[in-house]
Scaffold this active site. Structure first.
Site, PDB file in Angstrom:
ATOM      1  N   SER A  65       0.857  -1.179   0.035  1.00  0.00           N
ATOM      2  CA  SER A  65      -0.239  -0.073   0.027  1.00  0.00           C
ATOM      3  C   SER A  65       0.752   1.336  -0.008  1.00  0.00           C
ATOM      4  CB  SER A  65      -0.792  -0.025   1.219  1.00  0.00           C
ATOM      5  OG  SER A  65      -1.434   1.208   1.552  1.00  0.00           O
ATOM      6  N   GLY A 116      -9.970   6.002   8.844  1.00  0.00           N
ATOM      7  CA  GLY A 116     -10.516   6.167  10.212  1.00  0.00           C
ATOM      8  C   GLY A 116     -11.292   7.474  10.496  1.00  0.00           C
ATOM      9  N   ALA A 117     -11.614   8.170   9.169  1.00  0.00           N
ATOM     10  CA  ALA A 117     -12.504   9.280   9.627  1.00  0.00           C
ATOM     11  C   ALA A 117     -13.891   9.346   9.412  1.00  0.00           C
ATOM     12  CB  ALA A 117     -12.204  10.404   8.403  1.00  0.00           C
ATOM     13  N   SER A 120     -15.363   5.415   5.691  1.00  0.00           N
ATOM     14  CA  SER A 120     -15.285   4.134   5.143  1.00  0.00           C
ATOM     15  C   SER A 120     -14.183   3.833   4.083  1.00  0.00           C
ATOM     16  CB  SER A 120     -16.643   3.518   4.700  1.00  0.00           C
ATOM     17  OG  SER A 120     -16.648   2.172   4.731  1.00  0.00           O
ATOM     18  N   ASP A 166     -22.039  -0.023   3.702  1.00  0.00           N
ATOM     19  CA  ASP A 166     -20.841   0.937   3.199  1.00  0.00           C
ATOM     20  C   ASP A 166     -20.215   0.095   1.843  1.00  0.00           C
ATOM     21  OD1 ASP A 166     -21.132   1.965   5.762  1.00  0.00           O
ATOM     22  OD2 ASP A 166     -19.212   1.385   6.371  1.00  0.00           O
ATOM     23  N   TYR A 218     -23.249   1.610  21.797  1.00  0.00           N
ATOM     24  CA  TYR A 218     -23.833   1.218  20.454  1.00  0.00           C
ATOM     25  C   TYR A 218     -24.575  -0.006  20.755  1.00  0.00           C
ATOM     26  CZ  TYR A 218     -23.819  -0.999  15.644  1.00  0.00           C
ATOM     27  OH  TYR A 218     -24.137  -1.372  14.740  1.00  0.00           O
TER      28      TYR A 218
HETATM   29  P1  ADP Z   1     -12.885   3.905   8.433  1.00  0.00           P
HETATM   30  O1  ADP Z   1     -13.324   2.558   7.350  1.00  0.00           O
HETATM   31  O2  ADP Z   1     -14.050   4.716   8.747  1.00  0.00           O
HETATM   32  O3  ADP Z   1     -11.727   4.730   7.503  1.00  0.00           O
HETATM   33  P2  ADP Z   1     -11.742   1.818   9.807  1.00  0.00           P
HETATM   34  O4  ADP Z   1     -11.126   1.551  10.876  1.00  0.00           O
HETATM   35  O5  ADP Z   1     -13.161   0.806   9.401  1.00  0.00           O
HETATM   36  O6  ADP Z   1     -12.057   3.331   9.468  1.00  0.00           O
HETATM   37  O7  ADP Z   1     -10.740   1.224   8.473  1.00  0.00           O
HETATM   38  C1  ADP Z   1      -9.501   1.818   8.404  1.00  0.00           C
HETATM   39  C2  ADP Z   1      -8.453   0.864   8.092  1.00  0.00           C
HETATM   40  O8  ADP Z   1      -8.624   0.254   6.894  1.00  0.00           O
HETATM   41  C3  ADP Z   1      -7.003   1.279   8.444  1.00  0.00           C
HETATM   42  O9  ADP Z   1      -6.458   1.163   9.563  1.00  0.00           O
HETATM   43  C4  ADP Z   1      -6.006   0.238   7.770  1.00  0.00           C
HETATM   44  O10 ADP Z   1      -6.090  -0.811   8.001  1.00  0.00           O
HETATM   45  C5  ADP Z   1      -7.161  -0.284   6.636  1.00  0.00           C
HETATM   46  N1  ADP Z   1      -6.963   0.649   5.126  1.00  0.00           N
HETATM   47  C6  ADP Z   1      -7.954   1.517   4.369  1.00  0.00           C
HETATM   48  N2  ADP Z   1      -7.269   2.095   3.471  1.00  0.00           N
HETATM   49  C7  ADP Z   1      -6.071   1.662   3.556  1.00  0.00           C
HETATM   50  C8  ADP Z   1      -5.103   1.887   2.568  1.00  0.00           C
HETATM   51  N3  ADP Z   1      -5.266   2.829   1.392  1.00  0.00           N
HETATM   52  N4  ADP Z   1      -3.771   1.375   2.940  1.00  0.00           N
HETATM   53  C9  ADP Z   1      -3.761   0.490   3.744  1.00  0.00           C
HETATM   54  N5  ADP Z   1      -4.796   0.360   4.855  1.00  0.00           N
HETATM   55  C10 ADP Z   1      -5.851   0.696   4.572  1.00  0.00           C
HETATM   56 MG    MG Z   2     -14.521   1.138   8.215  1.00  0.00          MG
END
Ligand code: ADP
Ligand code: MG
Length: 378
Positions: A65, A116-117, A120, A166, A218
């Site tokens: 990534s 993490g904002a 999704s 999502d 929740y």
């Molecule tokens: P949200 O879906 O709201 O952004 P989540 O905690 O459900 O938050 O998902 C975030 C997680 O998804 C990250 O901590 C990581 O593990 C993974 N992730 C998402 N996008 C990437 C990316 N571009 N590269 C690596 N990991 C990712």
């Molecule tokens: Mg998520």
């Protein structure tokens, strides 16, 4: 060659066969009712996650990534099963597993959905990989099947008990539309949501607040809904009308009554919002967003000072409507505003936060965008 294709060549020594993309999402209205068999009305945002993929002729998966310093994780596909330890790559491997892919592949991820904002990024990652695999290996899964398979990956492989909203919207959204999703049977319908044509913009406010209550809060809300369902002997809150709820009030605790009232009124607001969007009545859409926020704050009790501040400041700046989105106790809010007022609204929200000593929020804007697609292919 695009940035991701160049990077892929640099890391893996060959050009990718294809590049797929899938967006993050925001839920316009229909909060905390997916688990009550309700309707939700999310839309895809413009930020998306890209994946470049190339078929291999062995059973090796290599994955990297660009948001994880391009570090390559290598694993034999026969070892990819729930329980295999790992980090972020589990979101992608879970999809490879749930789709039953048996051939090796090289994958490079480039995510533009803020992690993490509450937008999704996880579904964007899963759905970009699923779209790539479906085309690369000619698997022929429908979008609905892909939604279930990516949800299965997050539930069973990553271990996060998320619903299906999502993934559904990341896969099925179309530009300029919101997606009406019936959580009872997964039926979907595209609802025109052309904010740009009306000079409007959707402002997303990430309060950056996370209150510890999240998990317990929740579960407690879900438990209240289940208690009402059991006491009234109905299949889900979807079956309940306001008249029935009022008539059965004496059977419920005050808390149960309020939680159920949120669910019943929120389901109606989603359908009213569909009507308002269909007639491009954005004033009405704004009112419904405001009512949704009041219901989440007062009846469902899942808001917090940061979310209320964001919503109040947006309305003071002239927003048509604003509400918290997601689980609550922190996370993000949205505001439907006039596009020309974006900068002014951001300033007013920033000031309201600093006046109260809150951490500075982050802002995103987005028009309703296209769902997952293949964006280049050799
Ligand atoms: P949200 O879906 O709201 O952004 P989540 O905690 O459900 O938050 O998902 C975030 C997680 O998804 C990250 O901590 C990581 O593990 C993974 N992730 C998402 N996008 C990437 C990316 N571009 N590269 C690596 N990991 C990712
Ligand atoms: Mg998520």
């Amino acid at each position: 060659m695009s940035v991701i294709e160049k990077k892929f060549l640099e890391i893996f020594g060959k050009e990718p066969d294809l590049v797929a993309a899938a967006p993050g999402r925001v839920n316009l209205i229909g909060e905390h009712i997916d688990y009550s068999d309700g309707f939700v009305l999310p839309f895809a945002i413009k930020d998306r996650t890209l994946v470049a993929a190339r078929k291999r002729d062995d059973s090796t998966i290599r994955i990297a990534s660009m948001q994880r310093r391009n570090k390559v994780v290598t694993v034999d596909i026969n070892r990819v099963k729930p329980g295999l330890k790992g980090e972020w790559e589990r979101y992608a491997l879970g999809v490879v597993w749930s789709m039953g892919v048996k051939t090796g592949v090289d994958l490079l991820i480039d995510g533009h959905v803020p992690l993490g904002a509450g937008l999704s990024s996880s579904a964007a990652l899963e759905c970009s990989v699923a779209t790539a695999m479906n085309h690369l290996f000619g698997l022929g899964f429908t979008l609905e099947e892909l939604a279930r398979l990516t949800q299965k990956a997050e539930n069973q492989y990553v271990g996060v008990p998320c619903g299906i909203m999502d993934q559904s919207v990341s896969l099925m959204a179309t530009q300029g539309s919101a997606l009406l999703l019936d959580c009872r049977d997964l039926n979907t319908k595209n609802i025109p949501f052309d904010v740009a044509a009306s000079g409007l913009e959707l402002l997303i406010i990430d309060t950056q607040a996370h209150h510890a209550l999240t998990d317990g809060g929740y579960a407690e809300r879900r438990a209240s809904c289940e208690a009402v369902v059991a006491k009234l002997a109905i299949a889900s809150l979807r079956e309940l009308s306001m008249e029935q709820l009022e008539a059965s009030r004496s059977l419920l605790t005050d808390t149960e009554y309020l939680r159920a009232r949120h669910a019943v009124t929120e389901m109606k607001r989603v359908l009213d919002c569909v009507d308002a969007l269909t007639s491009s009545d954005f004033v009405r859409v704004g009112q419904l967003l405001n009512q949704s926020h009041a219901s989440l704050r007062d009846d469902y009790a899942v808001s917090c000072p940061e979310l209320d501040t964001a919503v109040d400041a947006a309305l003071s700046a002239g927003a048509l409507g604003s509400r918290m989105v997601g689980g609550g106790f922190g996370g993000s809010a949205i505001a439907l505003i006039q596009a020309v007022k974006t900068t002014e609204t951001i300033k007013m929200i920033e000031k309201a936060f600093s006046d109260r000593g809150f951490k500075a929020p982050r802002f995103f804007t987005s028009l309703p965008s296209q769902g997952a697609e293949i964006i280049s292919r050799r």
